[in-house]
Scaffold this motif. Structure first.
Motif, mmCIF file in Angstrom:
data_model
loop_
_atom_site.group_PDB
_atom_site.id
_atom_site.type_symbol
_atom_site.label_atom_id
_atom_site.label_comp_id
_atom_site.label_asym_id
_atom_site.label_seq_id
_atom_site.Cartn_x
_atom_site.Cartn_y
_atom_site.Cartn_z
ATOM 1 N N LEU A 149 0.815 -1.215 0.000
ATOM 2 C CA LEU A 149 0.000 0.000 0.000
ATOM 3 C C LEU A 149 0.849 1.266 0.000
ATOM 4 O O LEU A 149 0.568 2.212 -0.732
ATOM 5 C CB LEU A 149 -0.945 0.000 1.222
ATOM 6 N N ASN A 150 1.874 1.288 0.842
ATOM 7 C CA ASN A 150 2.708 2.474 0.973
ATOM 8 C C ASN A 150 4.181 2.094 0.828
ATOM 9 O O ASN A 150 4.910 2.015 1.821
ATOM 10 C CB ASN A 150 2.482 3.146 2.344
ATOM 11 N N PRO A 151 4.662 1.854 -0.382
ATOM 12 C CA PRO A 151 6.080 1.504 -0.550
ATOM 13 C C PRO A 151 6.973 2.652 -0.088
ATOM 14 O O PRO A 151 6.790 3.801 -0.501
ATOM 15 C CB PRO A 151 6.202 1.252 -2.058
ATOM 16 N N MET A 152 7.938 2.327 0.777
ATOM 17 C CA MET A 152 8.788 3.348 1.381
ATOM 18 C C MET A 152 10.116 3.415 0.625
ATOM 19 O O MET A 152 10.993 2.579 0.811
ATOM 20 C CB MET A 152 9.006 3.053 2.860
ATOM 21 N N THR A 153 10.247 4.404 -0.228
ATOM 22 C CA THR A 153 11.428 4.524 -1.090
ATOM 23 C C THR A 153 12.325 5.686 -0.695
ATOM 24 O O THR A 153 13.274 6.014 -1.405
ATOM 25 C CB THR A 153 10.992 4.694 -2.553
ATOM 26 N N ASP A 154 12.040 6.321 0.438
ATOM 27 C CA ASP A 154 12.881 7.404 0.953
ATOM 28 C C ASP A 154 13.104 7.149 2.435
ATOM 29 O O ASP A 154 12.183 6.706 3.141
ATOM 30 C CB ASP A 154 12.199 8.754 0.738
ATOM 31 N N SER A 155 14.306 7.418 2.944
ATOM 32 C CA SER A 155 14.639 7.173 4.346
ATOM 33 C C SER A 155 14.760 8.449 5.166
ATOM 34 O O SER A 155 14.919 8.379 6.387
ATOM 35 C CB SER A 155 15.963 6.401 4.448
ATOM 36 N N SER A 156 14.698 9.613 4.532
ATOM 37 C CA SER A 156 14.861 10.882 5.234
ATOM 38 C C SER A 156 13.528 11.306 5.854
ATOM 39 O O SER A 156 12.597 11.704 5.150
ATOM 40 C CB SER A 156 15.345 11.967 4.272
ATOM 41 N N LEU A 157 13.433 11.245 7.172
ATOM 42 C CA LEU A 157 12.187 11.615 7.834
ATOM 43 C C LEU A 157 11.848 13.091 7.661
ATOM 44 O O LEU A 157 10.679 13.421 7.416
ATOM 45 C CB LEU A 157 12.264 11.244 9.313
ATOM 46 N N PRO A 158 12.819 14.016 7.746
ATOM 47 C CA PRO A 158 12.465 15.419 7.478
ATOM 48 C C PRO A 158 11.920 15.626 6.073
ATOM 49 O O PRO A 158 10.972 16.393 5.866
ATOM 50 C CB PRO A 158 13.795 16.156 7.676
ATOM 51 N N ARG A 159 12.485 14.930 5.104
ATOM 52 C CA ARG A 159 11.997 15.085 3.729
ATOM 53 C C ARG A 159 10.601 14.476 3.587
ATOM 54 O O ARG A 159 9.709 15.066 2.958
ATOM 55 C CB ARG A 159 12.980 14.424 2.771
ATOM 56 N N LEU A 160 10.383 13.293 4.165
ATOM 57 C CA LEU A 160 9.068 12.655 4.103
ATOM 58 C C LEU A 160 8.012 13.520 4.779
ATOM 59 O O LEU A 160 6.904 13.700 4.259
ATOM 60 C CB LEU A 160 9.128 11.285 4.771
ATOM 61 N N LEU A 161 8.348 14.057 5.951
ATOM 62 C CA LEU A 161 7.376 14.849 6.695
ATOM 63 C C LEU A 161 7.130 16.208 6.050
ATOM 64 O O LEU A 161 5.996 16.708 6.035
ATOM 65 C CB LEU A 161 7.855 15.006 8.138
ATOM 66 N N SER A 162 8.161 16.801 5.481
ATOM 67 C CA SER A 162 8.004 18.112 4.843
ATOM 68 C C SER A 162 7.048 18.059 3.662
ATOM 69 O O SER A 162 6.421 19.075 3.317
ATOM 70 C CB SER A 162 9.367 18.646 4.391
ATOM 71 N N ALA A 163 6.944 16.894 3.019
ATOM 72 C CA ALA A 163 6.009 16.749 1.906
ATOM 73 C C ALA A 163 4.559 16.687 2.386
ATOM 74 O O ALA A 163 3.633 16.818 1.575
ATOM 75 C CB ALA A 163 6.341 15.483 1.115
ATOM 76 N N GLN A 164 4.361 16.516 3.705
ATOM 77 C CA GLN A 164 3.016 16.314 4.238
ATOM 78 C C GLN A 164 2.515 17.471 5.091
ATOM 79 O O GLN A 164 1.388 17.422 5.590
ATOM 80 C CB GLN A 164 2.986 15.040 5.085
ATOM 81 N N THR A 165 3.337 18.477 5.310
ATOM 82 C CA THR A 165 2.932 19.597 6.160
ATOM 83 C C THR A 165 3.503 20.899 5.593
ATOM 84 O O THR A 165 4.610 20.897 5.045
ATOM 85 C CB THR A 165 3.437 19.395 7.610
ATOM 86 N N PRO A 166 2.780 22.016 5.730
ATOM 87 C CA PRO A 166 3.317 23.301 5.287
ATOM 88 C C PRO A 166 4.283 23.920 6.294
ATOM 89 O O PRO A 166 4.882 24.961 6.020
ATOM 90 C CB PRO A 166 2.060 24.165 5.149
ATOM 91 N N HIS A 167 4.445 23.266 7.448
ATOM 92 C CA HIS A 167 5.247 23.829 8.531
ATOM 93 C C HIS A 167 6.689 23.327 8.480
ATOM 94 O O HIS A 167 6.999 22.307 7.863
ATOM 95 C CB HIS A 167 4.618 23.483 9.876
ATOM 96 N N ARG A 168 7.555 24.038 9.178
ATOM 97 C CA ARG A 168 8.978 23.704 9.164
ATOM 98 C C ARG A 168 9.254 22.438 9.978
ATOM 99 O O ARG A 168 8.618 22.173 11.001
ATOM 100 C CB ARG A 168 9.798 24.871 9.725
ATOM 101 N N VAL A 169 10.228 21.663 9.500
ATOM 102 C CA VAL A 169 10.656 20.414 10.137
ATOM 103 C C VAL A 169 12.144 20.507 10.416
ATOM 104 O O VAL A 169 12.919 20.973 9.567
ATOM 105 C CB VAL A 169 10.371 19.188 9.233
ATOM 106 N N ALA A 170 12.560 20.080 11.605
ATOM 107 C CA ALA A 170 13.984 20.092 11.968
ATOM 108 C C ALA A 170 14.331 18.797 12.698
ATOM 109 O O ALA A 170 13.458 17.974 12.985
ATOM 110 C CB ALA A 170 14.297 21.300 12.849
ATOM 111 N N VAL A 171 15.622 18.626 12.999
ATOM 112 C CA VAL A 171 16.135 17.402 13.605
ATOM 113 C C VAL A 171 16.884 17.722 14.894
ATOM 114 O O VAL A 171 17.597 18.736 14.968
ATOM 115 C CB VAL A 171 17.082 16.658 12.633
#
Length: 420
Positions: A149-171
């Motif tokens: 259902l959801n093939p995971m082809t990226d390992s960067s959590l900030p990049r994955l999350l940034s695609a899902q929210t208009p807000h800033r993401v940091a580590v």
């Protein structure tokens, strides 16, 4: 009312996983299936309540609405902190639902900052430099890249999350986490002052998650997998572990498997190799109208009542692709859920009192078919895989809801044959 923390899980096995984590932290924990309403009652003196939804792969607006309803109910029950539990492999589409749901929960709570961490070290999930690892592989190199259902082809959590929210993401990096609770709190404050809303934290060990949980204790909304939930749970004062319902001494045992994960396929192979009765369901035949359910029940009735049985629709990536090519992804999943949900009802009517279910969507179908709304959480057979206890129309039931990727290869045989 002793409820301290309310949790919203995005699928049923994820709910079981996080409920087990709270119980390990010493919190008396209840698990509720589906969006609760005014008639939903918690067991007395619960420290934690987990609402398990089927919102991981639904449209984002539906996932948000269900999650907000669950949040309101948990607040009404006395919860002062909300934990949004998602999969330790960050299962999500490119546009949700982790980001939209987290944002909605934060907006409702008036929260400007949250902490994310999907690490689950006992299950080989760790986060380093914002990247999610599955054992020694990046997520994108692991078998999860073939998720149906959801093939995971990226390992960067900030990049994955940034695609899902208009807000800033940091580590928050691992050296900061290793410096302790105060260092993490200082980093969180610095990110909040800089306008960051979502902070992903590195974690390589359970000790790291304990640090993060303590640092996040005052946050209205926290998000992650079961490991961080346990860390948060340890930060609360405890009143003793939950007391499980008595283990059923009578009745048959069965496994229903719908997950196509690599670990579930190993568990099926081990069950078969042990010489225990196994039956593979023909999903394509069911789609053409053949009564595959009746055929499976006829087979079940012929088996030795003293042995556990396995009925499964799980398939290898190649077999799954062939089925999906003919039926489509959604219809193939619906066929599996309908088959295994119907079989669960018939098996319990036939005297099954220990039932192990593999797969999040399958678990949702089974609990819905059995009319189970809430369970008490008991001991774990493997990390993140506890027995739970419920009462059905046909009697008491010990129920194990297993995430597809969880459990040792011998879980099916061990859980259903060992004495208690």
């Amino acid at each position: 009312m002793t409820l301290r923390i309310g949790c919203i899980a995005d699928d049923f096995t994820g709910g079981t996983d996080v409920a087990a984590a709270f119980r390990r932290a010493g919190l008396r924990t209840a698990l509720v299936f589906g969006t609760p309403d005014a008639t939903t009652a918690l067991p007395a003196d619960c420290d934690a309540a987990v609402v398990a939804l089927k919102s991981r792969s639904t449209p984002a607006d539906e996932a948000v609405a269900e999650s907000l309803a669950a949040q309101s109910w948990l607040w009404a029950e006395g919860a002062t902190q909300i934990y949004f539990k998602y999969c330790s492999t960050f299962d999500s589409t490119p546009y949700g639902n982790i980001g939209p749901v987290t944002d909605a929960l934060m907006d409702a709570a008036g929260s400007g900052l949250t902490l994310h961490c999907p690490a689950s070290p006992p299950n080989g999930r760790t986060v380093y430099q914002g990247h999610l690892f599955v054992h020694d592989q990046l997520l994108s190199d692991s078998p999860l890249r073939h998720h149906p259902l959801n093939p995971m082809t990226d390992s960067s959590l900030p990049r994955l999350l940034s695609a899902q929210t208009p807000h800033r993401v940091a580590v928050i990096d691992w050296p900061t986490v290793r410096r302790g609770v105060d260092a993490v709190r200082e980093a969180l404050l610095a990110h909040e002052r800089a306008g960051v809303r979502h902070v992903v934290a590195d974690a390589l060990t359970d000790d790291d998650l304990t640090v993060l949980g303590a640092a996040a204790l005052e946050m209205p909304v926290v998000a992650g997998a079961a490991g961080l939930a346990e860390g948060v749970g340890h930060a609360y004062p405890t009143s003793g572990p939950a007391v499980a319902e008595p283990w059923p001494d009578q009745g048959r045992a069965a496994v229903l498997a719908g997950s196509c994960s690599a670990r579930t396929l190993e568990q099926i192979a081990q069950f078969y190799a042990a010489g225990l009765p196994s039956l593979h369901l023909d999903v394509l035949a069911a789609a053409t109208g053949r009564d595959v359910t009746a055929e499976a029940l006829t087979w079940f009735d012929k088996q030795d009542p003293g042995q556990p049985v396995l009925i499964y629709a799980s398939a290898s990536p190649e077999e799954l692709a062939a089925v999906q090519a003919q039926l489509g992804v959604a219809e193939a999943a619906a066929q599996v859920e309908d088959l295994l949900g119907a079989l669960a009802s018939h098996l319990v009517e036939r005297g099954v009192r220990r039932l192990l279910v593999a797969g999040g969507e399958t678990s949702g179908a089974v609990t819905t078919a059995l009319g189970i709304r809430a369970v008490l959480v008991g001991e774990e057979a493997d990390p993140g895989v506890p027995w739970t206890y419920a009462t059905t129309r046909s009697g008491d039931l010990a129920l194990m809801l297993k995430s597809g990727n969880f459990g040792a290869p011998d879980l099916f045989t061990r859980a259903l044959t060992e004495s208690r």
